[in-house]
Design a protein around this motif. Sequence first.
Motif, PDB file in Angstrom:
ATOM      1  N   ALA A   7       0.830  -1.209   0.000  1.00  0.00           N
ATOM      2  CA  ALA A   7       0.000   0.000   0.000  1.00  0.00           C
ATOM      3  C   ALA A   7       0.865   1.259   0.000  1.00  0.00           C
ATOM      4  O   ALA A   7       0.547   2.237  -0.686  1.00  0.00           O
ATOM      5  CB  ALA A   7      -0.938  -0.003   1.199  1.00  0.00           C
ATOM      6  N   LEU A   8       1.953   1.246   0.742  1.00  0.00           N
ATOM      7  CA  LEU A   8       2.850   2.403   0.752  1.00  0.00           C
ATOM      8  C   LEU A   8       3.442   2.619  -0.640  1.00  0.00           C
ATOM      9  O   LEU A   8       3.505   3.743  -1.127  1.00  0.00           O
ATOM     10  CB  LEU A   8       3.970   2.224   1.774  1.00  0.00           C
ATOM     11  CG  LEU A   8       4.952   3.394   1.859  1.00  0.00           C
ATOM     12  CD1 LEU A   8       4.243   4.647   2.353  1.00  0.00           C
ATOM     13  CD2 LEU A   8       6.120   3.048   2.753  1.00  0.00           C
ATOM     14  N   ASP A  14       7.205   6.120  -8.932  1.00  0.00           N
ATOM     15  CA  ASP A  14       7.072   4.943  -9.788  1.00  0.00           C
ATOM     16  C   ASP A  14       8.253   3.976  -9.716  1.00  0.00           C
ATOM     17  O   ASP A  14       8.068   2.780  -9.732  1.00  0.00           O
ATOM     18  CB  ASP A  14       6.862   5.355 -11.238  1.00  0.00           C
ATOM     19  CG  ASP A  14       5.472   5.916 -11.474  1.00  0.00           C
ATOM     20  OD1 ASP A  14       4.583   5.643 -10.643  1.00  0.00           O
ATOM     21  OD2 ASP A  14       5.287   6.614 -12.474  1.00  0.00           O
ATOM     22  N   SER A  15       9.449   4.459  -9.656  1.00  0.00           N
ATOM     23  CA  SER A  15      10.618   3.582  -9.692  1.00  0.00           C
ATOM     24  C   SER A  15      11.051   3.106  -8.310  1.00  0.00           C
ATOM     25  O   SER A  15      12.009   2.352  -8.186  1.00  0.00           O
ATOM     26  CB  SER A  15      11.785   4.308 -10.362  1.00  0.00           C
ATOM     27  OG  SER A  15      12.119   5.463  -9.612  1.00  0.00           O
ATOM     28  N   GLN A  16      10.365   3.520  -7.260  1.00  0.00           N
ATOM     29  CA  GLN A  16      10.782   3.174  -5.904  1.00  0.00           C
ATOM     30  C   GLN A  16      10.055   1.951  -5.372  1.00  0.00           C
ATOM     31  O   GLN A  16       8.955   1.626  -5.805  1.00  0.00           O
ATOM     32  CB  GLN A  16      10.525   4.347  -4.949  1.00  0.00           C
ATOM     33  CG  GLN A  16      11.418   5.525  -5.200  1.00  0.00           C
ATOM     34  CD  GLN A  16      11.172   6.620  -4.189  1.00  0.00           C
ATOM     35  OE1 GLN A  16      10.036   6.900  -3.815  1.00  0.00           O
ATOM     36  NE2 GLN A  16      12.239   7.242  -3.741  1.00  0.00           N
ATOM     37  N   LYS A  17      10.695   1.306  -4.408  1.00  0.00           N
ATOM     38  CA  LYS A  17      10.093   0.192  -3.686  1.00  0.00           C
ATOM     39  C   LYS A  17       9.881   0.650  -2.250  1.00  0.00           C
ATOM     40  O   LYS A  17      10.411   1.664  -1.822  1.00  0.00           O
ATOM     41  CB  LYS A  17      11.018  -1.024  -3.714  1.00  0.00           C
ATOM     42  CG  LYS A  17      11.219  -1.568  -5.100  1.00  0.00           C
ATOM     43  CD  LYS A  17      12.113  -2.768  -5.069  1.00  0.00           C
ATOM     44  CE  LYS A  17      12.287  -3.310  -6.475  1.00  0.00           C
ATOM     45  NZ  LYS A  17      13.114  -4.497  -6.501  1.00  0.00           N
ATOM     46  N   SER A  18       9.109  -0.107  -1.497  1.00  0.00           N
ATOM     47  CA  SER A  18       8.919   0.218  -0.082  1.00  0.00           C
ATOM     48  C   SER A  18       9.535  -0.883   0.766  1.00  0.00           C
ATOM     49  O   SER A  18       9.560  -2.052   0.365  1.00  0.00           O
ATOM     50  CB  SER A  18       7.437   0.371   0.237  1.00  0.00           C
ATOM     51  OG  SER A  18       6.742  -0.803  -0.105  1.00  0.00           O
ATOM     52  N   SER A  19      10.041  -0.495   1.918  1.00  0.00           N
ATOM     53  CA  SER A  19      10.655  -1.470   2.816  1.00  0.00           C
ATOM     54  C   SER A  19      10.466  -1.023   4.260  1.00  0.00           C
ATOM     55  O   SER A  19      10.260   0.159   4.536  1.00  0.00           O
ATOM     56  CB  SER A  19      12.147  -1.620   2.509  1.00  0.00           C
ATOM     57  OG  SER A  19      12.796  -0.368   2.649  1.00  0.00           O
ATOM     58  N   LEU A  20      10.545  -1.980   5.160  1.00  0.00           N
ATOM     59  CA  LEU A  20      10.388  -1.676   6.586  1.00  0.00           C
ATOM     60  C   LEU A  20      11.649  -1.038   7.138  1.00  0.00           C
ATOM     61  O   LEU A  20      12.760  -1.399   6.762  1.00  0.00           O
ATOM     62  CB  LEU A  20      10.093  -2.945   7.377  1.00  0.00           C
ATOM     63  CG  LEU A  20       8.742  -3.599   7.141  1.00  0.00           C
ATOM     64  CD1 LEU A  20       8.588  -4.802   8.069  1.00  0.00           C
ATOM     65  CD2 LEU A  20       7.609  -2.629   7.365  1.00  0.00           C
ATOM     66  N   VAL A  21      11.451  -0.093   8.062  1.00  0.00           N
ATOM     67  CA  VAL A  21      12.556   0.545   8.762  1.00  0.00           C
ATOM     68  C   VAL A  21      12.671  -0.045  10.164  1.00  0.00           C
ATOM     69  O   VAL A  21      13.757  -0.181  10.702  1.00  0.00           O
ATOM     70  CB  VAL A  21      12.335   2.071   8.837  1.00  0.00           C
ATOM     71  CG1 VAL A  21      13.413   2.739   9.658  1.00  0.00           C
ATOM     72  CG2 VAL A  21      12.276   2.656   7.445  1.00  0.00           C
ATOM     73  N   SER A  22      11.526  -0.405  10.744  1.00  0.00           N
ATOM     74  CA  SER A  22      11.517  -0.962  12.096  1.00  0.00           C
ATOM     75  C   SER A  22      10.773  -2.289  12.108  1.00  0.00           C
ATOM     76  O   SER A  22       9.950  -2.561  11.239  1.00  0.00           O
ATOM     77  CB  SER A  22      10.840   0.011  13.067  1.00  0.00           C
ATOM     78  OG  SER A  22       9.465   0.131  12.741  1.00  0.00           O
ATOM     79  N   LYS A  23      11.060  -3.091  13.094  1.00  0.00           N
ATOM     80  CA  LYS A  23      10.385  -4.373  13.243  1.00  0.00           C
ATOM     81  C   LYS A  23       8.927  -4.117  13.640  1.00  0.00           C
ATOM     82  O   LYS A  23       8.651  -3.297  14.509  1.00  0.00           O
ATOM     83  CB  LYS A  23      11.091  -5.195  14.315  1.00  0.00           C
ATOM     84  CG  LYS A  23      10.502  -6.573  14.502  1.00  0.00           C
ATOM     85  CD  LYS A  23      11.405  -7.425  15.355  1.00  0.00           C
ATOM     86  CE  LYS A  23      10.798  -8.740  15.704  1.00  0.00           C
ATOM     87  NZ  LYS A  23      10.262  -9.513  14.624  1.00  0.00           N
TER      88      LYS A  23
END
Length: 117
Positions: free
Chosen positions: A85-86, A93-102
């Motif tokens: 969703a993020l 468009d060219s970016q991915k999303s990833s977690l920063v914290s658990k």
Amino acid sequence: MNRTHIVILSAALLAACTKSPSLVRITNEPDVAVVQGKARSEPIFYNGKTYKLDFAPQTEGGYAMAVSPMTAKQEKDAVAVATSALRYYACKDSQKSSLVSKPRFAESAWHMTAQCS
């Protein structure tokens, strides 16, 4: 009959050209790109159920996110909902999303911080 088709086709093309304002403006100039800057809540349909996603930008550049209602056993689902969703709502468009914290579970919701990268 042929004239009717041309009129209908012309009207459809003109209707498709109406411009609606957009929150996302991305250009080659780095100071012009505007991405999700306000807190928001969205219903997310995932695996046959509807969840509520709350996310808000943080000063460090990430997003505080919460996915509810969920159980303590749904950490993997919560991460999948939040990151996809993020990526859809806030990342370029060219970016991915990833977690920063658990992710942490509290009050029937999974809370985490994620970022676009």
